[in-house]
Design a protein around this motif. Structure first.
Motif, PDB file in Angstrom:
ATOM      1  N   ILE A   1      46.937  98.738  48.037  1.00 18.36           N
ATOM      2  CA  ILE A   1      47.989  97.933  48.661  1.00 18.36           C
ATOM      3  C   ILE A   1      47.366  96.849  49.537  1.00 18.36           C
ATOM      4  O   ILE A   1      47.732  95.664  49.450  1.00 18.36           O
ATOM      5  N   LEU A   2      46.381  97.245  50.362  1.00 20.92           N
ATOM      6  CA  LEU A   2      45.731  96.268  51.241  1.00 20.92           C
ATOM      7  C   LEU A   2      45.077  95.166  50.424  1.00 20.92           C
ATOM      8  O   LEU A   2      45.181  93.983  50.729  1.00 20.92           O
ATOM      9  N   PHE A   3      44.412  95.590  49.326  1.00 18.54           N
ATOM     10  CA  PHE A   3      43.736  94.634  48.462  1.00 18.54           C
ATOM     11  C   PHE A   3      44.743  93.636  47.894  1.00 18.54           C
ATOM     12  O   PHE A   3      44.518  92.423  47.908  1.00 18.54           O
ATOM     13  N   ASN A   4      45.895  94.159  47.442  1.00 19.69           N
ATOM     14  CA  ASN A   4      46.893  93.274  46.859  1.00 19.69           C
ATOM     15  C   ASN A   4      47.476  92.318  47.902  1.00 19.69           C
ATOM     16  O   ASN A   4      47.747  91.154  47.598  1.00 19.69           O
ATOM     17  N   LEU A   5      47.621  92.824  49.136  1.00 22.09           N
ATOM     18  CA  LEU A   5      48.116  91.944  50.203  1.00 22.09           C
ATOM     19  C   LEU A   5      47.123  90.813  50.445  1.00 22.09           C
ATOM     20  O   LEU A   5      47.495  89.647  50.608  1.00 22.09           O
ATOM     21  N   ALA A   6      45.829  91.174  50.430  1.00 23.65           N
ATOM     22  CA  ALA A   6      44.802  90.163  50.642  1.00 23.65           C
ATOM     23  C   ALA A   6      44.817  89.148  49.516  1.00 23.65           C
ATOM     24  O   ALA A   6      44.743  87.928  49.741  1.00 23.65           O
ATOM     25  N   VAL A   7      44.947  89.646  48.270  1.00 26.69           N
ATOM     26  CA  VAL A   7      45.003  88.744  47.119  1.00 26.69           C
ATOM     27  C   VAL A   7      46.169  87.791  47.260  1.00 26.69           C
ATOM     28  O   VAL A   7      46.041  86.582  47.035  1.00 26.69           O
ATOM     29  N   LYS A   8      47.295  88.378  47.677  1.00 29.67           N
ATOM     30  CA  LYS A   8      48.494  87.575  47.837  1.00 29.67           C
ATOM     31  C   LYS A   8      48.276  86.487  48.895  1.00 29.67           C
ATOM     32  O   LYS A   8      48.655  85.335  48.715  1.00 29.67           O
ATOM     33  N   GLY A   9      47.589  86.885  49.995  1.00 26.79           N
ATOM     34  CA  GLY A   9      47.364  85.946  51.091  1.00 26.79           C
ATOM     35  C   GLY A   9      46.401  84.837  50.722  1.00 26.79           C
ATOM     36  O   GLY A   9      46.633  83.674  51.055  1.00 26.79           O
ATOM     37  N   PHE A  10      45.304  85.197  50.014  1.00 14.26           N
ATOM     38  CA  PHE A  10      44.236  84.214  49.822  1.00 14.26           C
ATOM     39  C   PHE A  10      44.313  83.481  48.498  1.00 14.26           C
ATOM     40  O   PHE A  10      43.902  82.340  48.396  1.00 14.26           O
ATOM     41  N   ILE A  11      44.768  84.171  47.442  1.00 15.28           N
ATOM     42  CA  ILE A  11      44.683  83.532  46.125  1.00 15.28           C
ATOM     43  C   ILE A  11      45.989  82.879  45.711  1.00 15.28           C
ATOM     44  O   ILE A  11      46.034  81.711  45.341  1.00 15.28           O
ATOM     45  N   ILE A  12      47.066  83.658  45.824  1.00 14.47           N
ATOM     46  CA  ILE A  12      48.325  83.126  45.287  1.00 14.47           C
ATOM     47  C   ILE A  12      48.849  81.999  46.155  1.00 14.47           C
ATOM     48  O   ILE A  12      49.255  80.948  45.662  1.00 14.47           O
ATOM     49  N   LYS A  13      48.843  82.201  47.455  1.00 12.90           N
ATOM     50  CA  LYS A  13      49.376  81.154  48.314  1.00 12.90           C
ATOM     51  C   LYS A  13      48.279  80.167  48.701  1.00 12.90           C
ATOM     52  O   LYS A  13      47.233  80.545  49.164  1.00 12.90           O
TER      53      LYS A  13
END
Lengths: 127, 312, 407
Positions: B300-312
Motif C-alpha cells: 500500500i505504501l509503495f502504491n501511494l508513493a508511486v501515485k505521488g511521484f509517477i502518476i501525478k
C-alpha cells in the motif's frame, strides 16, 4: 539453508515425466510378475502319489487330496482359504503342485473359488 | 429476462457450474501430475457431484435442521452473485457501481461464514472444532487479503472493479507495480479456499472433515460445488485486479484470455498446495499477521508513493 | 475454557488401524490423553498352539503385514534354539538381507505416512513411488511383496542368485540417491520442519522409564539396538553404526529413520558381497523336543520379542509375542502432554504404530456385571454376535443369497 517449497524443482520436473501409476484394470501391459511369484496353485494329478504331505503342512487347510481310483488322485483347492505361501509346493516329494503367476483371482462367489483338479483321462466314465 | 439469463446461465450458475467442475478437474490433474500420478479422468468431478446428489442425506438428530439445510444454499447464492461484479473479458462487468469491490470481497466472505455456521449447528465435536478453526483462520487471512487488494484500487483511485479495469487498460504496464500484492493474494487465497498449507479447518487426519463432517448427500454436494465456484470467482477477481492486460480486444479473444488467466491462477494454487505441509492454526495466524499483513502494508505504501511521484 | 472430550478412533482418518484414543481438549490444547487397545485381537497366540511348527511360521508371518519377516524370523529363531539347530551361514545372510530390505520398505512407508499426517501428501506420493523399487525387489527374491514366506525352520526357502544380487545392488543405488534427496527435504523444507521439530518431546529419562524401543527410543538418545547388542542372523559379521539422535522430538525420529535407511544400504552391500556359498537349510525335525526359548529381533519399529515353549510334540505349548508398538504406545501420552490437537496424528504416527500386531488381549467392559469369567466357544460367539446385531435392528441372515440375486 532452510527454505520453504524445497520440493518445487522436483514436482515441476514431474510435469514432463510419465506418471508412475498406471490405469490398472485397463492397462495391464506394464505389469511383470516375477518368475518366483506365488500365485494360484496348479496340481498335476498324474504325478500325485497321495502321500498327503501337502494336506498336513497347509497352514490354512485349503487343500484336500481325494483318492478316486487306484493310484488316481484329485485335489480340491479352496482359493479363498489358500494363503499362497506355497508350502505345499515345497512339501510335495513328487512336484505334483506348482505355484503359477496367476494372481487376479477375486470373485464375488465363494463357490467359484473352490477349484478341483482331476485327470480326466484316467477317470472311468460314470453314469 | 436478461437478468435471469445472467444469473442462471451466463455468467451465473450454469457457467460457473461447468467452469467450476472443469477447474476442479484441472486442479486435480495438475496436482496428480506434479506428484507423478495419473490423476482422475475428465468426468470425475461431475461423477462425484452426481454421486453425492443421488445419495441419502443424513441430518444429525441434535443439529438445527433449518440452519443445517440453509447454509449450503446461502454459500452457493453468495458465490454466484459475486461473479456479476467482476469484469471478465471486457473492462466492464455486467453490473457495476462505485464500491462494488467491497461488495465482492464481502460476498466472498459469506461462504466461510456459512461453513462456520453449518459446522457449528451440526453439533458434532469435529465439526465444531473445524468451524472454530475456520473462523480463526478467517480473521487471520482476511486483513492481508483486503489490504493487498486495496493497494491496486488506491493506485487506480476507484472502489469499483470496472473502474480499476478501465484504469489499468488505459495505463498498460501499471499492473506490474502490484506484483507483491498478487503474491500475498495468492497465499491468502489458499487460506480462503482452505487448501494446503491452510486446510486447517478440514484437516482430515486431525478432525475427520472439519465442519463438513456431518454433511452428506445433496448438502455436501452443494458445499463442494460452492467451493469449486468460489475458486473460480476468487481467481477471476485476482485476474481482474492483478492481471488487467489484453482486455478489450472483443469478447472472443477476451474470453479466451480470461480463461487462461484463471487457469494460470488455479495452476499456481495447485503448485503451492503441492509443495507445502499443513501448518498448525497458531502458526498460520502468526504467519498471516507477522509476514503477510506487513508486506501488504508495504505494498500500500509503495502504491501511494508511486501515485505521488509517477502518476501525478 | 470449555473442556471437550473428543474420540480419536476406533475409526478415524488419522489411524490406519482401529484403535481408540480419547483426548480431552481445552480449545486446541490437549489436557489429557488415554488409549484403549484391543480392537484387533485375533487370537494368534492361541492359534499358534493348535498348529504345527511349520504352519506357525506362516501364521506368525501374518501377525504384521509390514514387518512380516520380523515375526517369522523371531519365531523360527526361538524354535531353532529349542531344537538345537544351527542354520547354514548362507541362510543367515539371506535372512539378514530380507530383514534389511524390509526395514527399507517400512521406513520409506513411514516417511510417506508422516508426510500425510502433516498434510504433505506430495512427500507421501514420492516416497511410496520409490518404495515400489524395494517392493519389486522383495517380490523378485521371495515371490511376494508382503508376507515373503522366506523363512522355514532350519533355514530359508529361497536363494538369492547372482542376477538378483545385481538387481538388488542397482536398486540400492537408486534408493540411496532418493534417500539423500528425502534427507535434504526433511532437513530443509520450512513447513515440514515447523510441524515436526519441538513436537512430541520425550526426554531420555522418560524414554528409558517408559521402555521406548527402536527409533522412538533412539531419537531420545537411548543407544539400544538388538542387532548390535544381541546379534542374530548375520548381524555380528556386518559393520554398521546405530543411528541415534538427541532432538527427542518427531523431527529426531524422522532423522533416525532416514539415517537407518542409509545404514541399511551399506549393510546390504556388505552382506551381498560377503555372502558365502552353501546349503540353504538343515533338516528340521517335525517334533521339537521339550524346552523353551526367547528370541529378540530388531524390527523396523523396535525390539520384537517372541517366547516359545515346546512339549515334545509337533505343536508348541505356548507362544508369546510382544510387538514393538506395545512398548512404545505408552510413550504417546507423555509426548502429548501440553500438546496441540493438530500434532496428535503425527505424534501417534511417529512411533510408527502397528496396532493389530500389538493386540494380545481384548477386554470387554460391561458395567455392573462382576460375575465369574465366562468362556465362549466359537459357535456361541457367532450366535451372540448375530443376536447383538439383531437387537440393533440389523439382520444379516440370508445376506449372501440376497447379494447373489442382485449380482
Amino acid at each position: 539453508m532452510i527454505r520453504p517449497g524445497k520440493m518445487i524443482k522436483q514436482v515441476l520436473g514431474s510435469l514432463f515425466k510419465k506418471p508412475a501409476t498406471t490405469e490398472y484394470p485397463f492397462h495391464k501391459k506394464t505389469l511383470d510378475v516375477p518368475a518366483r511369484f506365488r500365485g494360484k496353485l496348479k496340481f498335476y494329478p498324474e504325478k500325485c502319489i497321495g502321500c498327503n504331505q501337502c494336506v498336513r503342512d497347509c497352514p490354512s487347510n485349503a487343500i484336500k487330496i481325494r483318492k478316486v481310483a487306484d493310484k488316481v488322485f484329485e485335489a480340491d483347492i479352496d482359493l479363498g482359504k489358500c494363503i499362497y505361501c506355497a508350502q505345499c509346493v515345497d512339501s510335495c516329494p513328487k512336484r505334483a503342485l506348482e505355484a503359477t503367476c496367476e494372481f487376479e483371482l477375486a470373485s464375488i462367489d465363494r463357490e467359484k473359488l473352490k477349484v478341483t483338479f482331476r485327470d480326466n483321462t484316467k477317470i472311468a466314465p460314470t453314469k | 429476462m436478461k437478468a435471469l439469463f445472467n444469473i442462471f446461465i451466463f455468467p451465473g450458475f450454469l457457467f460457473l457450474f461447468v467452469f467450476g467442475l472443469s477447474a476442479q478437474f484441472f486442479d486435480r490433474r495438475i496436482y496428480a501430475r506434479l506428484q507423478n500420478r495419473q490423476g482422475p479422468p475428465w468426468f470425475q468431478p461431475l461423477a462425484d457431484f452426481i454421486k453425492l446428489v443421488s445419495k441419502e442425506e443424513i441430518i444429525p438428530e441434535e443439529a438445527n435442521p433449518n440452519m443445517f439445510k440453509a447454509m449450503p444454499v446461502i454459500a452457493l447464492t453468495a458465490v454466484v452473485t459475486s461473479i456479476l461484479y467482476i469484469p471478465m473479458w471486457s473492462p466492464k462487468a455486467l453490473s457495476y457501481f462505485n464500491g462494488d469491490l467491497v461488495v465482492v470481497l464481502y460476498l466472498l466472505t459469506i461462504p466461510t461464514l456459512t461453513f462456520f455456521l453449518g459446522g457449528w449447528y451440526s453439533t458434532s465435536l469435529y465439526s465444531k472444532i473445524g468451524a472454530v478453526r475456520a473462523l480463526t483462520q478467517l480473521f487471520a487471512y482476511e486483513v492481508p487479503l483486503l489490504m493487498s487488494i486495496l493497494a491496486p484500487a488506491l493506485l487506480a483511485n476507484t472502489w469499483s472493479l470496472t473502474g480499476m479495469a478501465t484504469f489499468y487498460s488505459a495505463h498498460p504496464g501499471y499492473w506490474l507495480f502490484n506484483m507483491l500484492g498478487f503474491a500475498i493474494a495468492i497465499v491468502t487465497l489458499l487460506g480462503k479456499l482452505e487448501k494446503v498449507p491452510f486446510d486447517i479447518p478440514e484437516a482430515e487426519t486431525e478432525i475427520v472433515a472439519g465442519m463438513f463432517t456431518e454433511y452428506s448427500g445433496r448438502f455436501m454436494a452443494l458445499f463442494k460445488l460452492s467451493i469449486d465456484m468460489e475458486t473460480i470467482v476468487a481467481a477471476s477477481l485476482l485476474a481482474a485486479v492483478y492481471l488487467p492486460f489484453w482486455i478489450g480486444n472483443g469478447p472472443a479473444i477476451g474470453f479466451i484470455v480470461y480463461l487462461l488467466k484463471v487457469l494460470f491462477i488455479i495452476a499456481l494454487l495447485s503448485l503451492s498446495r503441492t509443495v507445502f505441509a499443513r501448518l498448525r492454526i497458531d502458526q498460520m495466524v502468526s504467519f498471516c499477521w507477522k509476514f503477510l499483513a506487513p508486506l501488504a502494508f508495504a505494498q500500500i505504501l509503495f502504491n501511494l508513493a508511486v501515485k505521488g511521484f509517477i502518476i501525478k | 475454557m470449555h473442556k471437550v472430550v473428543i474420540p480419536i478412533g476406533p475409526q478415524h482418518p488419522a489411524l490406519k488401524e482401529p484403535e481408540s484414543f480419547s483426548v480431552t481438549l481445552s480449545g486446541e490444547r490437549i489436557l489429557a490423553f488415554s488409549a484403549r487397545l484391543g480392537y484387533n485381537h485375533r487370537g494368534i497366540e492361541k492359534a499358534c498352539e493348535e498348529r504345527t511348527y511349520l504352519q506357525d511360521v506362516y501364521l506368525t508371518e501374518r501377525i504384521c503385514g509390514i514387518c512380516s519377516h520380523t515375526h517369522s524370523t523371531a519365531f523360527v529363531q526361538a524354535v531353532e534354539e529349542i531344537a538345537g539347530l544351527v542354520i547354514p551361514e548362507r541362510a543367515s545372510y539371506i535372512r539378514t538381507i530380507i530383514g534389511e530390505l524390509e526395514r527399507i520398505h517400512s521406513h520409506l512407508l513411514w516417511l510417506g505416512v508422516a508426510g500425510h499426517e502433516v498434510g504433505f501428501d506430495t512427500l507421501l506420493m514420492y516416497t511410496w513411488r520409490d518404495r515400489e523399487i524395494v517392493m519389486d525387489i522383495l517380490a523378485q527374491v521371495t515371490g511376494n511383496r508382503v508376507n515373503y514366506g522366506c523363512n522355514t525352520i532350519g533355514g530359508v526357502r529361497r536363494d538369492i542368485d547372482p542376477s538378483q544380487t545385481k538387481d538388488i545392488l542397482k536398486a540400492i543405488d537408486t534408493l540411496e540417491e532418493r534417500t539423500k534427496y528425502y534427507i535434504d527435504i526433511a532437513t530443509k523444507e520450512t513447513t515440514l520442519i515447523e510441524r515436526l521439530s519441538g513436537v512430541g518431546k520425550l526426554s531420555k529419562i522418560d524414554a528409558v522409564t517408559l521402555g521406548a524401543v527402536g527409533p522412538t527410543g533412539r531419537a531420545s538418545a537411548v543407544d539400544r539396538d538388538v542387532r548390535r547388542d544381541d546379534p542374530y542372523a548375520a548381524y555380528d559379521k556386518l559393520k554398521f553404526k546405530v543411528v541415534t539422535d538427541d532432538h527427542c522430538d518427531v523431527y529426531g525420529r524422522a532423522l533416525v529413520r532416514v539415517g537407518e535407511l542409509m545404514e541399511s544400504y551399506k549393510m546390504l552391500r556388505q552382506a551381498l558381497k560377503e555372502m558365502p556359498e552353501g546349503p540353504l537349510t538343515v533338516k528340521a525335525p517335525r517334533k521339537i523336543p521339550a524346552g523353551e526359548a526367547t528370541s529378540r529381533y530388531e524390527a523396523p519399529r523396535g525390539e520384537c520379542f517372541h517366547y516359545v515353549k515346546s512339549n515334545g510334540t509337533d505343536k508348541p505349548e505356548r507362544v508369546k509375542v510382544r510387538a514393538p508398538t506395545l512398548a512404545n504406545v505408552q510413550t504417546v501420552a507423555k509426548m502429548l502432554e501440553d500438546g496441540q490437537l493438530a500434532d496428535l496424528p503425527i505424534v501417534i504416527a511417529a512411533i510408527d504404530p502397528c496396532f493389530s500386531c500389538t493386540d494380545r488381549i481384548t477386554l470387554i467392559k460391561r458395567s455392573g456385571s462382576r460375575g465369574p469369567a465366562k468362556r465362549m466357544s466359537w459357535e456361541d460367539l457367532h450366535t451372540y454376535s448375530i443376536d447383538w446385531y439383531r437387537k440393533k435392528g440389523l439382520d444379516f441372515t440370508g445376506l449372501n443369497e440376497k447379494l447373489k440375486k442382485w449380482i
